[in-house]
Motif scaffolding. Structure first.
Motif, mmCIF file in Angstrom:
data_model
loop_
_atom_site.group_PDB
_atom_site.id
_atom_site.type_symbol
_atom_site.label_atom_id
_atom_site.label_comp_id
_atom_site.label_asym_id
_atom_site.label_seq_id
_atom_site.Cartn_x
_atom_site.Cartn_y
_atom_site.Cartn_z
ATOM 1 N N ALA A 110 -52.033 -76.133 -9.243
ATOM 2 C CA ALA A 110 -50.886 -75.657 -10.254
ATOM 3 C C ALA A 110 -51.516 -75.197 -11.471
ATOM 4 O O ALA A 110 -50.861 -74.553 -12.366
ATOM 5 C CB ALA A 110 -50.139 -77.100 -10.680
ATOM 6 N N LEU A 111 -52.889 -75.733 -11.785
ATOM 7 C CA LEU A 111 -53.316 -75.235 -13.288
ATOM 8 C C LEU A 111 -53.993 -74.174 -12.913
ATOM 9 O O LEU A 111 -54.592 -73.438 -13.996
ATOM 10 C CB LEU A 111 -54.115 -76.364 -13.753
ATOM 11 N N THR A 112 -54.476 -73.591 -11.878
ATOM 12 C CA THR A 112 -55.068 -72.154 -11.685
ATOM 13 C C THR A 112 -54.349 -71.015 -12.041
ATOM 14 O O THR A 112 -54.891 -70.037 -12.546
ATOM 15 C CB THR A 112 -55.642 -71.875 -10.082
ATOM 16 N N HIS A 113 -52.920 -71.063 -12.713
ATOM 17 C CA HIS A 113 -52.445 -69.977 -13.116
ATOM 18 C C HIS A 113 -52.440 -70.049 -14.620
ATOM 19 O O HIS A 113 -52.310 -68.912 -15.317
ATOM 20 C CB HIS A 113 -50.772 -70.159 -12.993
ATOM 21 N N LEU A 114 -53.122 -71.066 -15.334
ATOM 22 C CA LEU A 114 -53.159 -71.006 -16.682
ATOM 23 C C LEU A 114 -54.249 -69.892 -17.091
ATOM 24 O O LEU A 114 -54.867 -69.388 -16.241
ATOM 25 C CB LEU A 114 -53.930 -72.337 -17.198
ATOM 26 N N ALA A 115 -54.040 -69.358 -18.445
ATOM 27 C CA ALA A 115 -54.775 -68.436 -19.218
ATOM 28 C C ALA A 115 -56.412 -69.148 -19.185
ATOM 29 O O ALA A 115 -56.548 -70.171 -19.094
ATOM 30 C CB ALA A 115 -54.443 -68.005 -20.494
ATOM 31 N N VAL A 116 -57.266 -68.321 -19.151
ATOM 32 C CA VAL A 116 -58.755 -68.824 -19.019
ATOM 33 C C VAL A 116 -58.776 -70.033 -20.296
ATOM 34 O O VAL A 116 -59.711 -70.853 -20.104
ATOM 35 C CB VAL A 116 -59.637 -67.626 -19.294
ATOM 36 N N GLY A 117 -58.555 -69.624 -21.657
ATOM 37 C CA GLY A 117 -58.558 -70.424 -22.597
ATOM 38 C C GLY A 117 -58.234 -71.765 -22.356
ATOM 39 O O GLY A 117 -58.513 -72.784 -22.867
ATOM 40 N N HIS A 118 -57.060 -71.876 -21.760
ATOM 41 C CA HIS A 118 -56.025 -73.124 -21.234
ATOM 42 C C HIS A 118 -57.114 -73.908 -20.271
ATOM 43 O O HIS A 118 -56.999 -74.944 -20.238
ATOM 44 C CB HIS A 118 -54.951 -72.866 -21.057
ATOM 45 N N LYS A 119 -57.539 -73.008 -19.392
ATOM 46 C CA LYS A 119 -58.569 -73.874 -18.308
ATOM 47 C C LYS A 119 -59.653 -74.290 -18.977
ATOM 48 O O LYS A 119 -60.162 -75.438 -18.615
ATOM 49 C CB LYS A 119 -58.948 -72.738 -17.255
ATOM 50 N N ARG A 120 -60.218 -73.584 -19.897
ATOM 51 C CA ARG A 120 -61.221 -74.415 -20.807
ATOM 52 C C ARG A 120 -60.921 -75.461 -21.301
ATOM 53 O O ARG A 120 -61.672 -76.590 -21.495
ATOM 54 C CB ARG A 120 -61.847 -73.299 -21.523
ATOM 55 N N ALA A 121 -59.844 -75.557 -21.931
ATOM 56 C CA ALA A 121 -59.272 -76.860 -22.605
ATOM 57 C C ALA A 121 -59.286 -77.850 -21.731
ATOM 58 O O ALA A 121 -59.655 -79.135 -22.198
ATOM 59 C CB ALA A 121 -57.848 -76.448 -23.233
ATOM 60 N N VAL A 122 -58.844 -77.420 -20.598
ATOM 61 C CA VAL A 122 -58.399 -78.649 -19.475
ATOM 62 C C VAL A 122 -60.026 -79.357 -19.309
ATOM 63 O O VAL A 122 -60.207 -80.485 -19.118
ATOM 64 C CB VAL A 122 -58.006 -78.114 -18.269
ATOM 65 N N MET A 123 -60.997 -78.384 -19.202
ATOM 66 C CA MET A 123 -62.410 -78.568 -18.507
ATOM 67 C C MET A 123 -62.948 -79.565 -19.886
ATOM 68 O O MET A 123 -63.573 -80.341 -19.609
ATOM 69 C CB MET A 123 -63.163 -77.369 -18.334
ATOM 70 N N ILE A 124 -62.819 -79.155 -20.993
ATOM 71 C CA ILE A 124 -63.222 -79.913 -22.205
ATOM 72 C C ILE A 124 -62.683 -81.340 -22.178
ATOM 73 O O ILE A 124 -63.433 -82.200 -22.311
ATOM 74 C CB ILE A 124 -62.860 -78.971 -23.654
ATOM 75 N N GLU A 125 -61.520 -81.320 -22.147
ATOM 76 C CA GLU A 125 -60.994 -82.719 -22.250
ATOM 77 C C GLU A 125 -61.257 -83.399 -21.028
ATOM 78 O O GLU A 125 -61.643 -84.746 -21.174
ATOM 79 C CB GLU A 125 -59.340 -82.513 -22.244
ATOM 80 N N LEU A 126 -61.240 -82.954 -19.893
ATOM 81 C CA LEU A 126 -61.977 -83.827 -18.704
ATOM 82 C C LEU A 126 -63.365 -84.386 -18.881
ATOM 83 O O LEU A 126 -63.729 -85.495 -18.425
ATOM 84 C CB LEU A 126 -61.565 -83.166 -17.425
ATOM 85 N N CYS A 127 -64.105 -83.270 -19.442
ATOM 86 C CA CYS A 127 -65.319 -83.593 -19.650
ATOM 87 C C CYS A 127 -65.434 -84.578 -20.499
ATOM 88 O O CYS A 127 -66.441 -85.630 -20.704
ATOM 89 C CB CYS A 127 -66.237 -82.367 -20.300
ATOM 90 N N GLY A 128 -64.697 -84.832 -21.564
ATOM 91 C CA GLY A 128 -64.661 -85.913 -22.465
ATOM 92 C C GLY A 128 -64.509 -87.361 -22.057
ATOM 93 O O GLY A 128 -64.908 -88.006 -22.434
ATOM 94 N N ILE A 129 -63.520 -87.187 -20.968
ATOM 95 C CA ILE A 129 -63.204 -88.520 -20.385
ATOM 96 C C ILE A 129 -64.406 -89.115 -19.423
ATOM 97 O O ILE A 129 -64.949 -90.223 -19.237
ATOM 98 C CB ILE A 129 -61.868 -88.636 -19.819
ATOM 99 N N MET A 130 -65.082 -88.009 -18.689
ATOM 100 C CA MET A 130 -66.175 -88.211 -18.001
ATOM 101 C C MET A 130 -67.364 -88.542 -18.699
ATOM 102 O O MET A 130 -68.145 -89.399 -18.355
ATOM 103 C CB MET A 130 -66.543 -87.017 -17.009
ATOM 104 N N LEU A 131 -67.490 -88.120 -19.797
ATOM 105 C CA LEU A 131 -68.928 -88.497 -20.673
ATOM 106 C C LEU A 131 -68.389 -89.974 -21.745
ATOM 107 O O LEU A 131 -69.461 -90.088 -22.674
ATOM 108 C CB LEU A 131 -69.068 -87.334 -21.459
ATOM 109 N N ALA A 132 -67.378 -90.429 -21.405
ATOM 110 C CA ALA A 132 -67.166 -91.676 -22.293
ATOM 111 C C ALA A 132 -68.022 -92.527 -22.428
ATOM 112 O O ALA A 132 -68.468 -93.363 -23.014
ATOM 113 C CB ALA A 132 -65.756 -92.298 -21.803
ATOM 114 N N ASP A 133 -68.942 -92.540 -21.132
ATOM 115 C CA ASP A 133 -70.084 -93.811 -20.949
ATOM 116 C C ASP A 133 -71.314 -92.779 -20.943
ATOM 117 O O ASP A 133 -72.336 -93.393 -20.789
ATOM 118 C CB ASP A 133 -69.980 -94.108 -19.628
#
Length: 134
Positions: A63-86
């Motif tokens: 469902a998120l593959t339709h996003l603009a590339v900048g929005h995909k990067r935003a998703v990746m940034i935020e997900l990376c943030g939760i993965m790097l919490a530790d």
């Protein structure tokens, strides 16, 4: 931080991915739970129950593959943030980031750049808290 660029339905898909990512290291750490709750607040989806079964995760990714590339990067940034919490990304988390990068058609160097940026931001925030004595 960047979730306001997503439409409401896309935010639900993001929360599914974020909740799924929390469990990839085998446990829900307090730092991850705190970050996830901040995502729920930022998405304005209080009470939303994230769906983390594999079919829902694959559906959210698609469902998120339709996003603009900048929005995909935003998703990746935020997900990376939760993965790097530790402060570390385990093999399962790294494989998940690779799966997303492939689906989002992002180059490996972009994912590494995002990871470096999130890590640096985390360090700067921690340093700021030390400076103010919190």
């Amino acid at each position: 931080m960047f979730l306001n660029v997503l439409a409401k339905n896309d935010r639900k898909h993001f929360l599914n991915l974020a909740r799924f990512a929390m469990g990839l290291n085998g446990e829900d750490k307090a730092e991850e739970v705190q970050i996830f709750q901040s995502f729920v607040h930022e998405c304005e989806l209080h009470g939303y129950q994230a769906k983390t079964a594999e079919p829902e995760i694959e559906g959210s990714i698609q469902a998120l593959t339709h996003l603009a590339v900048g929005h995909k990067r935003a998703v990746m940034i935020e997900l990376c943030g939760i993965m790097l919490a530790d402060s570390t990304i385990c093999d399962n988390e790294r494989a998940f980031m690779g799966r997303l990068a492939s689906a989002f058609e992002l180059e490996e160097y972009e994912v590494k750049k995002i990871e470096r940026w999130v890590s640096a931001m985390n360090d700067m925030v921690a340093e700021g808290y030390q400076m103010v004595g919190a």
